[in-house]
Structures are given as C-alpha cells and as structure tokens.
Design an enzyme around this catalytic site. Structure first.
Site, short mmCIF file in Angstrom:
data_model
loop_
_atom_site.label_atom_id
_atom_site.label_comp_id
_atom_site.label_asym_id
_atom_site.label_seq_id
_atom_site.Cartn_x
_atom_site.Cartn_y
_atom_site.Cartn_z
N GLY A 1 4.51 -4.23 3.66
CA GLY A 1 4.76 -5.57 3.15
C GLY A 1 4.55 -6.64 4.21
N PRO B 1 8.99 -3.79 -1.00
CA PRO B 1 10.23 -3.49 -0.28
C PRO B 1 10.09 -3.68 1.23
CG PRO B 1 9.81 -1.81 -1.95
CD PRO B 1 8.59 -2.69 -1.90
N ASP C 1 -2.11 -1.74 9.65
CA ASP C 1 -2.10 -1.95 8.21
C ASP C 1 -2.66 -3.30 7.78
OD1 ASP C 1 -1.01 0.54 7.81
OD2 ASP C 1 1.04 -0.17 7.52
N LYS D 1 0.84 -1.20 0.00
CA LYS D 1 0.00 0.00 0.00
C LYS D 1 0.87 1.25 0.00
CE LYS D 1 0.99 1.21 4.42
NZ LYS D 1 1.63 2.48 4.83
#
Length: 308
Positions: A111, A104, A146, A18
């Site tokens: 991630g 990354p 997240d 995102k």
C-alpha cells in the site's frame, strides 16, 4: 523551473495494491539483502492520491482501513516520491498530498508503495514535469522494489531485488479473497526470521539465484485457477507463520471454506485465497466472514497507477 500555474488544480491518481503469487528468496548477501524471484499481481484494492499546489509540501491521510500506523513525516514514501519528482525537474514550489487508503497498512500488499507510485504520477502531471514512464520507474526504484510494480500493474515477474520487472503473459482474470488479519508485520523482521530459521535448521534456499516455478507461469498463461492454486508459494510464509502462528490457522480455515489455495502475501500478514470465479470468491468470503474474519473478494490483474 517556472511555468504558469493553475493553483486551484488538483490531480487525482489511483494505484493498486498487490499480492505475491510466488516469492522465492535467495540467501542473504554480504550487504544484508536478498535476491528474490517474485510474481506480482495487482488487485482491485486501491490507494487514491490527490496532489495540489501549496506553500509548503505536506501530507494528510484518511482511509477505509486503519491508518494510525501511516507516518506523516519525511519518512512517508509518497512524500519522498513527490520530492524526487520536484527535485528531478528543479521545481521549488510546495505540494499538498492527500491520500485515501484502501489497502491494509503493513499488510504485505504494497500500500505504501502504491501511494508512492501514485504520487510520482500525480506530481509529474501537476507541475508539468515532463518525466517519461521510464523516468518515473527509475525514481520509483529508489524508493523500494514494490514501487515500480505499482506503476506497471498487471501481472509481472520481478527478479534481482524484485524491481527488475518483466510483464507475465496471462489469460483472463483471477478471483481472490483477501483477509487482512491485523497486527502488521515488519518486513525486515520477517526476512531476519527467515534467515535465522534457515540457519537453525540448516536449510539452504532452493537455488543460489532465485527463479520462478514454471508451473506458475503456465497456469497464468492458460488462465487455469486450479493449477495456479496448486503452484503458489511464498518463502517468507515460513517466517510470517513463525511470528504469527495464527496465520496457519487462517490458511487452514480458507482452504476448508473451499479456496483453491492460500498464501501469505509478501511479508504478511494479509493472506490471499484463490477462488475459481468471482461467485466462488464471494462464497469463500462469506464463509470466512461467518467465522469472524474480515474477508474481501477482489480480482486481478488490474492496471497500475493511472490518472483518474
């Protein structure tokens, strides 16, 4: 819980990274945390997770990016997610997780949270857990702000700690160029730096209760990339640039290469540049590449964690 097993079965789930199109950070609370108002957009860089049965729960990680900083012990979010699912349904068997990373590491693109979201979906499916999407979101919220968004995908407004999500109305697709410029930043360090900078300069947050700039939501609804480029903002960028002054140079390079706007994503150090179209994004990426940057043209929004 005891069900007939297909021990050879291997479940594959893909979840997106995102970017934060907007991130306003409220004052630090007594508990050391901050309320935020964020606009998340899931983009076309993905994490792939496979879950299978095993004698003991374990994890392996590979990737198209440097994965040397990914923990393989019990602190790994995907392992924690797997154990939350098995614990919720009373499953006592082992789970083998295999992760292939395309987002990354420590880049401000979520991630690790995408890994956790994918693990929640994969393990629930593998063991026939029967947990609903709401159940998985509740488990995900225990792992970080997240993770629920990585389950949801698309474009969403996050409030509270960032995990109180509401889908954002949007039109069409947006083209981005991402530059993950190495040297991951610690999220707690970035927040702590922001607090110190605000205190030293006696700069109070815009609002005690953060909220999203209406200009961002209008640009999303209309699909107007130029308007969105003018409205994107991240309060954490001040701290990220303080810790990594080279990020300011990178943002200037992207704007000089023709981007409509540039922003540090989350706590950084990945920088996202907005383009007017997919073709324009490729042009910006090529110009940044010619300057020695590793730039990737992506698009958003994309779906959240899904079975493949």
């Amino acid at each position: 819980m005891s069900l007939p097993l297909d021990t050879a079965r291997r479940v594959h789930v893909r979840a997106p990274g995102k970017i934060n199109l907007f991130f306003e950070v409220g004052p630090v609370g007594d508990d050391g945390y901050h309320d935020v108002a964020s606009v998340y957009q899931a983009v076309s860089l993905f994490e792939d997770v496979w879950a299978s049965h095993a004698d003991v729960t374990s994890l392996s990680v590979s990737g198209d990016v440097d994965v040397s900083g990914v923990p393989l012990d019990a602190s790994n979010l995907a392992l924690r997610a797997a154990r939350l699912v098995t614990g919720a349904v009373g499953w006592e068997g082992g789970i083998r997780l295999e992760i292939h990373k395309g987002v990354p590491v420590a880049g401000g693109m979520g991630g690790g949270s995408a890994d956790a979201a994918a693990a929640l979906v994969a393990v629930n499916d593998l063991i026939g857990g029967g947990l609903s999407s709401g159940d998985l979101h509740a488990l995900g919220s225990q792992l970080g702000a997240d993770v629920p968004f990585a389950l949801l995908g698309g474009t969403a407004v996050g409030t509270g700690r960032g995990d109180e999500l509401a889908p954002a109305l949007g039109r069409g697709s947006f083209a981005w160029v991402l530059v993950a410029d190495g040297g991951g930043l610690s999220t707690p360090e970035v927040y702590g730096t922001l607090d110190r900078l605000r205190a030293d300069a006696d700069i109070a947050p815009d609002r005690a209760t953060p909220s999203v700039d209406p200009a961002v939501l209008r640009a999303l609804r209309s699909g107007d990339a130029a308007a969105l480029g003018a409205a994107i903002r991240n309060d954490l960028q001040l701290a990220a640039v303080h810790l990594r002054p080279d990020l300011a140079v990178l943002i200037d390079e992207g704007l000089a290469a023709g981007a409509l706007g540039g922003i540090v994503s989350g706590s950084g150090p990945t920088v996202a540049f907005l383009a007017s179209s997919a073709g324009h994004a490729r042009e910006v990426a090529e110009r940044l590449g010619a300057a020695g940057r590793q730039a990737h043209a992506v698009s958003g929004p994309v779906a959240g964690a899904r079975l493949v």
